[in-house]
Design a protein around this motif. Structure first.
Motif, PDB file in Angstrom:
ATOM      1  N   ASP A   1      -5.482  -8.819  -4.716  1.00 43.67           N
ATOM      2  CA  ASP A   1      -4.063  -9.168  -4.588  1.00 43.67           C
ATOM      3  C   ASP A   1      -3.301  -8.214  -5.505  1.00 43.67           C
ATOM      4  N   LYS A   2      -2.721  -7.177  -4.907  1.00 48.31           N
ATOM      5  CA  LYS A   2      -2.126  -6.106  -5.727  1.00 48.31           C
ATOM      6  C   LYS A   2      -0.855  -6.576  -6.448  1.00 48.31           C
ATOM      7  N   ILE A   3      -0.161  -7.539  -5.860  1.00 44.59           N
ATOM      8  CA  ILE A   3       1.068  -8.043  -6.506  1.00 44.59           C
ATOM      9  C   ILE A   3       0.702  -8.687  -7.843  1.00 44.59           C
TER      10      ILE A   3
ATOM     11  N   SER B   1      -7.739   1.104   6.551  1.00 47.40           N
ATOM     12  CA  SER B   1      -6.805   0.416   5.643  1.00 47.40           C
ATOM     13  C   SER B   1      -6.567  -1.035   6.073  1.00 47.40           C
ATOM     14  N   TYR B   2      -6.431  -1.884   5.087  1.00 48.52           N
ATOM     15  CA  TYR B   2      -6.149  -3.306   5.332  1.00 48.52           C
ATOM     16  C   TYR B   2      -4.732  -3.467   5.885  1.00 48.52           C
ATOM     17  N   SER B   3      -3.805  -2.663   5.378  1.00 48.99           N
ATOM     18  CA  SER B   3      -2.418  -2.715   5.875  1.00 48.99           C
ATOM     19  C   SER B   3      -2.375  -2.473   7.377  1.00 48.99           C
ATOM     20  N   GLY B   4      -3.191  -1.522   7.828  1.00 49.83           N
ATOM     21  CA  GLY B   4      -3.233  -1.200   9.256  1.00 49.83           C
ATOM     22  C   GLY B   4      -3.712  -2.401  10.063  1.00 49.83           C
TER      23      GLY B   4
ATOM     24  N   MET C   1      -1.862   5.776   8.631  1.00 48.97           N
ATOM     25  CA  MET C   1      -2.768   5.201   7.625  1.00 48.97           C
ATOM     26  C   MET C   1      -4.204   5.329   8.086  1.00 48.97           C
ATOM     27  N   ALA C   2      -5.095   5.529   7.117  1.00 47.84           N
ATOM     28  CA  ALA C   2      -6.529   5.614   7.392  1.00 47.84           C
ATOM     29  C   ALA C   2      -6.951   4.417   8.248  1.00 47.84           C
ATOM     30  N   LYS C   3      -7.866   4.672   9.177  1.00 48.23           N
ATOM     31  CA  LYS C   3      -8.308   3.601  10.092  1.00 48.23           C
ATOM     32  C   LYS C   3      -8.845   2.394   9.343  1.00 48.23           C
TER      33      LYS C   3
ATOM     34  N   ALA D   1       0.842  -1.200   0.000  1.00 51.05           N
ATOM     35  CA  ALA D   1       0.000   0.000   0.000  1.00 51.05           C
ATOM     36  C   ALA D   1       0.878   1.251   0.000  1.00 51.05           C
ATOM     37  N   THR D   2       0.459   2.226  -0.760  1.00 49.36           N
ATOM     38  CA  THR D   2       1.219   3.468  -0.912  1.00 49.36           C
ATOM     39  C   THR D   2       0.928   4.408   0.259  1.00 49.36           C
ATOM     40  N   VAL D   3       1.978   4.952   0.830  1.00 47.25           N
ATOM     41  CA  VAL D   3       1.833   5.857   1.985  1.00 47.25           C
ATOM     42  C   VAL D   3       2.815   7.022   1.841  1.00 47.25           C
ATOM     43  N   SER D   4       2.267   8.227   1.884  1.00 52.30           N
ATOM     44  CA  SER D   4       3.119   9.418   1.861  1.00 52.30           C
ATOM     45  C   SER D   4       3.405   9.936   3.264  1.00 52.30           C
ATOM     46  N   TRP D   5       2.514   9.644   4.179  1.00 51.45           N
ATOM     47  CA  TRP D   5       2.646  10.222   5.522  1.00 51.45           C
ATOM     48  C   TRP D   5       3.526   9.355   6.407  1.00 51.45           C
ATOM     49  N   TRP D   6       4.833   9.459   6.177  1.00 54.95           N
ATOM     50  CA  TRP D   6       5.763   8.742   7.039  1.00 54.95           C
ATOM     51  C   TRP D   6       6.897   9.684   7.413  1.00 54.95           C
TER      52      TRP D   6
ATOM     53  N   SER E   1      -4.516   2.810  -4.894  1.00 53.58           N
ATOM     54  CA  SER E   1      -5.888   2.978  -5.396  1.00 53.58           C
ATOM     55  C   SER E   1      -6.782   1.764  -5.131  1.00 53.58           C
ATOM     56  N   PHE E   2      -6.215   0.670  -4.661  1.00 48.34           N
ATOM     57  CA  PHE E   2      -6.991  -0.547  -4.373  1.00 48.34           C
ATOM     58  C   PHE E   2      -6.634  -1.036  -2.976  1.00 48.34           C
ATOM     59  N   THR E   3      -7.607  -1.672  -2.304  1.00 54.30           N
ATOM     60  CA  THR E   3      -7.299  -2.236  -0.985  1.00 54.30           C
ATOM     61  C   THR E   3      -6.963  -3.718  -1.088  1.00 54.30           C
ATOM     62  N   GLY E   4      -6.020  -4.125  -0.265  1.00 52.02           N
ATOM     63  CA  GLY E   4      -5.628  -5.527  -0.203  1.00 52.02           C
ATOM     64  C   GLY E   4      -6.694  -6.414   0.412  1.00 52.02           C
ATOM     65  N   ARG E   5      -7.745  -5.784   0.942  1.00 55.14           N
ATOM     66  CA  ARG E   5      -8.828  -6.567   1.552  1.00 55.14           C
ATOM     67  C   ARG E   5      -9.492  -7.479   0.512  1.00 55.14           C
TER      68      ARG E   5
HETATM   69  C1  FMN Z   1       0.608   8.944  -3.688  1.00 56.94           C
HETATM   70  C2  FMN Z   1      -0.295   8.315  -2.646  1.00 56.94           C
HETATM   71  C3  FMN Z   1      -0.046   8.522  -1.284  1.00 56.94           C
HETATM   72  C4  FMN Z   1      -0.859   7.955  -0.303  1.00 56.94           C
HETATM   73  N1  FMN Z   1      -0.577   8.183   1.019  1.00 56.94           N
HETATM   74  C5  FMN Z   1      -1.360   7.625   1.977  1.00 56.94           C
HETATM   75  C6  FMN Z   1      -1.056   7.822   3.354  1.00 56.94           C
HETATM   76  O1  FMN Z   1      -0.088   8.490   3.716  1.00 56.94           O
HETATM   77  N2  FMN Z   1      -1.869   7.236   4.276  1.00 56.94           N
HETATM   78  C7  FMN Z   1      -2.970   6.486   3.906  1.00 56.94           C
HETATM   79  O2  FMN Z   1      -3.702   5.996   4.770  1.00 56.94           O
HETATM   80  N3  FMN Z   1      -3.256   6.289   2.601  1.00 56.94           N
HETATM   81  C8  FMN Z   1      -2.479   6.825   1.639  1.00 56.94           C
HETATM   82  N4  FMN Z   1      -2.763   6.597   0.319  1.00 56.94           N
HETATM   83  C9  FMN Z   1      -3.952   5.768  -0.016  1.00 56.94           C
HETATM   84  C10 FMN Z   1      -3.731   4.279   0.272  1.00 56.94           C
HETATM   85  O3  FMN Z   1      -2.598   3.781  -0.400  1.00 56.94           O
HETATM   86  C11 FMN Z   1      -4.991   3.516  -0.189  1.00 56.94           C
HETATM   87  O4  FMN Z   1      -6.062   3.858   0.672  1.00 56.94           O
HETATM   88  C12 FMN Z   1      -4.828   2.001  -0.266  1.00 56.94           C
HETATM   89  O5  FMN Z   1      -5.973   1.493  -0.914  1.00 56.94           O
HETATM   90  C13 FMN Z   1      -4.670   1.315   1.077  1.00 56.94           C
HETATM   91  O6  FMN Z   1      -4.499  -0.044   0.819  1.00 56.94           O
HETATM   92  P1  FMN Z   1      -4.774  -1.204   1.903  1.00 56.94           P
HETATM   93  O7  FMN Z   1      -6.247  -1.138   2.259  1.00 56.94           O
HETATM   94  O8  FMN Z   1      -4.391  -2.454   1.158  1.00 56.94           O
HETATM   95  O9  FMN Z   1      -3.918  -0.916   3.082  1.00 56.94           O
HETATM   96  C14 FMN Z   1      -1.967   7.151  -0.680  1.00 56.94           C
HETATM   97  C15 FMN Z   1      -2.221   6.920  -2.059  1.00 56.94           C
HETATM   98  C16 FMN Z   1      -1.388   7.496  -3.025  1.00 56.94           C
HETATM   99  C17 FMN Z   1      -1.663   7.224  -4.486  1.00 56.94           C
END
Ligand code: FMN
Length: 165
Positions: free
Chosen positions: A93-95, A56-59, A52-54, A33-38, A86-90
């Motif tokens: 399968d993103k790979i 999120s599957y990664s969380g 990460m958003a509450k 999963a893509t995360v900018s907030w680190w 753009s897709f959840t792993g829930r």
């Molecule tokens: C460039 C970019 C940055 C992102 N940064 C965050 C982030 O910092 N935190 C977050 O919760 N989601 C972020 N997202 C959205 C998650 O990657 C997205 O919700 C994803 O579907 C989560 O996947 P998961 O449900 O498999 O964990 C970002 C998406 C993009 C394209």
């Protein structure tokens, strides 16, 4: 200066960092999963955090098994960054969906994308509620780098993924 929204601020602070957060699913495979907030938090001991958003599957995965690897993707997989954000792993399968080539790291059962510039192997220490996100505070166990790879960043807020040069 004029007053703007915090969402608007992320365009002005661009380029923003970008990681692909790798967690382990119950079947042993890896979710991306893509995360900018680190951010880095401490050098002694080595610590990082990410939010990460509450929902999120990664969380959910890291709260269950405490294991996570943050990778910094290179320009060779810029398209994967958008896909994994753009897709959840829930239910995806993103790979497989994005045809991500994966590789193993020593002593880790979470794999990471090929063409990563950096991999930070972490163990979750604690997490806290921060509004609509959880903040995951992690101890860093190992750091690996591939200096041939060029790290990407998120531009124009989070809408474009490319290198700084
Ligand atoms: C460039 C970019 C940055 C992102 N940064 C965050 C982030 O910092 N935190 C977050 O919760 N989601 C972020 N997202 C959205 C998650 O990657 C997205 O919700 C994803 O579907 C989560 O996947 P998961 O449900 O498999 O964990 C970002 C998406 C993009 C394209």
């Amino acid at each position: 200066m004029k007053e703007i929204t915090l969402t608007g601020a992320s365009k002005i602070s661009s380029p923003n960092p970008v990681t692909i957060v790798c967690t382990q699913k119950p079947d042993g495979s890896t979710n991306l999963a893509t995360v900018s907030w680190w951010t880095y938090l401490s050098y002694n001991p080595n610590m990082i955090a990410y939010a990460m958003a509450k929902t999120s599957y990664s969380g959910e995965m890291v709260r269950q098994n405490k294991k996570v690897i943050l990778t910094i993707p290179s320009d060779k997989i810029a398209d994967v960054v958008m896909g994994c954000g753009s897709f959840t792993g829930r239910n995806t399968d993103k790979i497989t969906k994005f045809g991500v080539k994966m590789k193993e790291l020593p002593n880790s059962d979470i794999s990471v994308p090929e063409y990563s510039a950096l991999a930070i192997v972490c163990r979750l220490k604690e997490y806290m509620e921060t509004g609509d996100h959880y903040l995951y505070i992690c101890n860093v166990e190992k750091v690996y780098a591939d200096e041939q790879e060029k790290a990407v960043f998120a531009w124009d807020g989070y809408s474009q993924i490319k290198t700084v040069r």
